[in-house]
Design a protein around this motif. Structure first.
Motif, PDB file in Angstrom:
ATOM      1  N   ALA A  69      32.887  29.371 -91.815  1.00 25.79           N
ATOM      2  CA  ALA A  69      31.467  29.067 -91.986  1.00 25.79           C
ATOM      3  C   ALA A  69      30.867  28.664 -90.645  1.00 25.79           C
ATOM      4  N   TYR A  70      29.559  28.773 -90.575  1.00 27.24           N
ATOM      5  CA  TYR A  70      28.854  28.505 -89.314  1.00 27.24           C
ATOM      6  C   TYR A  70      27.511  27.833 -89.632  1.00 27.24           C
ATOM      7  N   ILE A  71      27.335  26.642 -89.132  1.00 28.69           N
ATOM      8  CA  ILE A  71      26.121  25.864 -89.415  1.00 28.69           C
ATOM      9  C   ILE A  71      25.061  26.122 -88.347  1.00 28.69           C
ATOM     10  N   VAL A  72      23.834  26.347 -88.781  1.00 32.74           N
ATOM     11  CA  VAL A  72      22.710  26.587 -87.860  1.00 32.74           C
ATOM     12  C   VAL A  72      21.428  25.929 -88.378  1.00 32.74           C
ATOM     13  N   ASP A  73      20.431  25.880 -87.502  1.00 32.04           N
ATOM     14  CA  ASP A  73      19.077  25.422 -87.857  1.00 32.04           C
ATOM     15  C   ASP A  73      19.056  24.009 -88.441  1.00 32.04           C
ATOM     16  N   VAL A  74      19.920  23.136 -87.938  1.00 26.08           N
ATOM     17  CA  VAL A  74      19.862  21.731 -88.370  1.00 26.08           C
ATOM     18  C   VAL A  74      18.788  21.040 -87.538  1.00 26.08           C
ATOM     19  N   TRP A  75      17.772  20.603 -88.214  1.00 29.03           N
ATOM     20  CA  TRP A  75      16.612  20.019 -87.516  1.00 29.03           C
ATOM     21  C   TRP A  75      15.909  19.005 -88.428  1.00 29.03           C
ATOM     22  N   THR A  76      15.552  17.871 -87.845  1.00 30.04           N
ATOM     23  CA  THR A  76      14.699  16.885 -88.524  1.00 30.04           C
ATOM     24  C   THR A  76      13.444  16.685 -87.676  1.00 30.04           C
ATOM     25  N   TYR A  77      12.306  16.778 -88.301  1.00 37.62           N
ATOM     26  CA  TYR A  77      11.021  16.569 -87.606  1.00 37.62           C
ATOM     27  C   TYR A  77      11.058  15.199 -86.919  1.00 37.62           C
ATOM     28  N   THR A  78      10.677  15.187 -85.653  1.00 38.63           N
ATOM     29  CA  THR A  78      10.878  14.007 -84.807  1.00 38.63           C
ATOM     30  C   THR A  78      10.453  12.674 -85.452  1.00 38.63           C
ATOM     31  N   PRO A  79       9.289  12.590 -86.094  1.00 39.58           N
ATOM     32  CA  PRO A  79       8.898  11.283 -86.659  1.00 39.58           C
ATOM     33  C   PRO A  79       9.837  10.783 -87.770  1.00 39.58           C
ATOM     34  N   TYR A  80      10.691  11.658 -88.274  1.00 33.89           N
ATOM     35  CA  TYR A  80      11.566  11.285 -89.398  1.00 33.89           C
ATOM     36  C   TYR A  80      13.026  11.116 -88.988  1.00 33.89           C
ATOM     37  N   ARG A  81      13.290  11.134 -87.689  1.00 28.54           N
ATOM     38  CA  ARG A  81      14.690  11.074 -87.251  1.00 28.54           C
ATOM     39  C   ARG A  81      15.289   9.677 -87.432  1.00 28.54           C
ATOM     40  N   ARG A  82      16.609   9.627 -87.432  1.00 32.44           N
ATOM     41  CA  ARG A  82      17.420   8.410 -87.548  1.00 32.44           C
ATOM     42  C   ARG A  82      17.177   7.689 -88.874  1.00 32.44           C
ATOM     43  N   ARG A  83      16.993   8.496 -89.915  1.00 30.43           N
ATOM     44  CA  ARG A  83      16.885   7.934 -91.268  1.00 30.43           C
ATOM     45  C   ARG A  83      17.919   8.558 -92.205  1.00 30.43           C
ATOM     46  N   GLY A  84      18.868   9.276 -91.641  1.00 30.90           N
ATOM     47  CA  GLY A  84      19.922   9.865 -92.465  1.00 30.90           C
ATOM     48  C   GLY A  84      19.571  11.203 -93.079  1.00 30.90           C
ATOM     49  N   ILE A  85      18.455  11.812 -92.654  1.00 27.28           N
ATOM     50  CA  ILE A  85      18.011  13.065 -93.286  1.00 27.28           C
ATOM     51  C   ILE A  85      18.930  14.234 -92.923  1.00 27.28           C
ATOM     52  N   ALA A  86      19.232  14.409 -91.647  1.00 32.95           N
ATOM     53  CA  ALA A  86      20.110  15.521 -91.258  1.00 32.95           C
ATOM     54  C   ALA A  86      21.525  15.295 -91.793  1.00 32.95           C
ATOM     55  N   LYS A  87      21.968  14.073 -91.795  1.00 30.72           N
ATOM     56  CA  LYS A  87      23.296  13.770 -92.361  1.00 30.72           C
ATOM     57  C   LYS A  87      23.360  14.235 -93.813  1.00 30.72           C
ATOM     58  N   ARG A  88      22.344  13.922 -94.575  1.00 30.87           N
ATOM     59  CA  ARG A  88      22.308  14.321 -95.979  1.00 30.87           C
ATOM     60  C   ARG A  88      22.288  15.850 -96.114  1.00 30.87           C
ATOM     61  N   MET A  89      21.493  16.514 -95.269  1.00 30.08           N
ATOM     62  CA  MET A  89      21.404  17.981 -95.355  1.00 30.08           C
ATOM     63  C   MET A  89      22.747  18.629 -95.021  1.00 30.08           C
ATOM     64  N   VAL A  90      23.418  18.141 -93.975  1.00 31.43           N
ATOM     65  CA  VAL A  90      24.709  18.735 -93.601  1.00 31.43           C
ATOM     66  C   VAL A  90      25.754  18.445 -94.677  1.00 31.43           C
ATOM     67  N   GLU A  91      25.699  17.268 -95.255  1.00 29.65           N
ATOM     68  CA  GLU A  91      26.629  16.970 -96.361  1.00 29.65           C
ATOM     69  C   GLU A  91      26.383  17.908 -97.540  1.00 29.65           C
ATOM     70  N   MET A  92      25.119  18.212 -97.818  1.00 30.05           N
ATOM     71  CA  MET A  92      24.826  19.165 -98.898  1.00 30.05           C
ATOM     72  C   MET A  92      25.368  20.554 -98.562  1.00 30.05           C
ATOM     73  N   LEU A  93      25.252  20.944 -97.291  1.00 29.73           N
ATOM     74  CA  LEU A  93      25.761  22.262 -96.888  1.00 29.73           C
ATOM     75  C   LEU A  93      27.272  22.355 -97.039  1.00 29.73           C
ATOM     76  N   THR A  94      27.970  21.274 -96.708  1.00 24.66           N
ATOM     77  CA  THR A  94      29.435  21.346 -96.625  1.00 24.66           C
ATOM     78  C   THR A  94      30.130  20.983 -97.933  1.00 24.66           C
ATOM     79  N   GLU A  95      29.391  20.558 -98.938  1.00 23.72           N
ATOM     80  CA  GLU A  95      30.066  20.073-100.149  1.00 23.72           C
ATOM     81  C   GLU A  95      30.807  21.162-100.905  1.00 23.72           C
ATOM     82  N   LYS A  96      30.432  22.433-100.667  1.00 26.49           N
ATOM     83  CA  LYS A  96      31.142  23.531-101.338  1.00 26.49           C
ATOM     84  C   LYS A  96      31.967  24.365-100.356  1.00 26.49           C
ATOM     85  N   LEU A  97      32.323  23.769 -99.222  1.00 27.31           N
ATOM     86  CA  LEU A  97      33.038  24.536 -98.190  1.00 27.31           C
ATOM     87  C   LEU A  97      34.482  24.082 -98.026  1.00 27.31           C
TER      88      LEU A  97
END
Ligand SMILES: CC(C)(COP(=O)(O)OP(=O)(O)OC[C@H]1O[C@@H](n2cnc3c(N)ncnc32)[C@H](O)[C@@H]1OP(=O)(O)O)[C@@H](O)C(=O)NCCC(=O)NCCS
Length: 138
Positions: A69-97
């Motif tokens: 697998a290959y992860i791409v396009d991980v991005w959080t809009y700057t005003p929303y960074r450091r709130r765990g948003i990208a962490k949650r998205m990557v965890e959602m991506l990898t939960e079935k991998l």
């Protein structure tokens, strides 16, 4: 964040809105809205994060469903960074991998991925076939 919604359903995504906010946040790689749609829809899984109706995060993964697998396009809009948003998205991506080798490229976000258990690996190589991105009129 209670008001952040995460979805893997791409049915109602406004690709024009995604393009607009990526440009505004200086994370645009020149894909047209149509190309954004194609790349997300052709992915194994994609996650979009919304604050109310605004797109504030993206992440997607390509996978053969078996071993790579290959992860791409991980991005959080700057005003929303450091709130765990990208962490949650990557965890959602990898939960079935489970069982898969999950690769990615990053220069700026190594610490983010290290916190998620990724580590550097030697031997990565890449090539662009022809010219990068077949540019379309936007
Ligand atoms: C990298 C990026 C996706 C992180 O998004 P985010 O939503 O802010 O990340 P999270 O809040 O989920 O971060 C989780 C943890 O990762 C670490 N982390 C996140 N950003 C970091 C940074 N810039 N430097 C160091 N550690 C970082 C932190 O430990 C963070 O936990 P903390 O808030 O308790 O310290 C975001 O900064 C971004 O969009 N950058 C530009 C695009 C990019 O480089 N994407 C990666 C390309 S592969």
């Amino acid at each position: 964040m209670n008001n952040i919604r995460y979805t893997t359903d791409l049915t109602d995504v406004s690709w024009d809105e995604m393009k607009r906010v990526l440009v505004e946040d200086s994370f645009d790689n020149l894909r047209s809205p149509k190309q954004l749609r194609e790349s997300f829809e052709n992915s194994f899984k994609a996650v979009i994060a919304y604050a109310n109706s605004s797109i504030i995060g993206t992440a997607r993964v390509l996978s053969d469903g078996v071993c790579n697998a290959y992860i791409v396009d991980v991005w959080t809009y700057t005003p929303y960074r450091r709130r765990g948003i990208a962490k949650r998205m990557v965890e959602m991506l990898t939960e079935k991998l489970d069982g898969q080798h999950v690769a990615l490229f990053t220069e700026e976000a190594k610490m983010f991925y290290k916190r998620l258990g990724f580590s550097d690996f030697e031997g990565g190589m890449a090539k662009v076939v022809g010219a990068w991105l077949k540019l379309e009129t936007i």
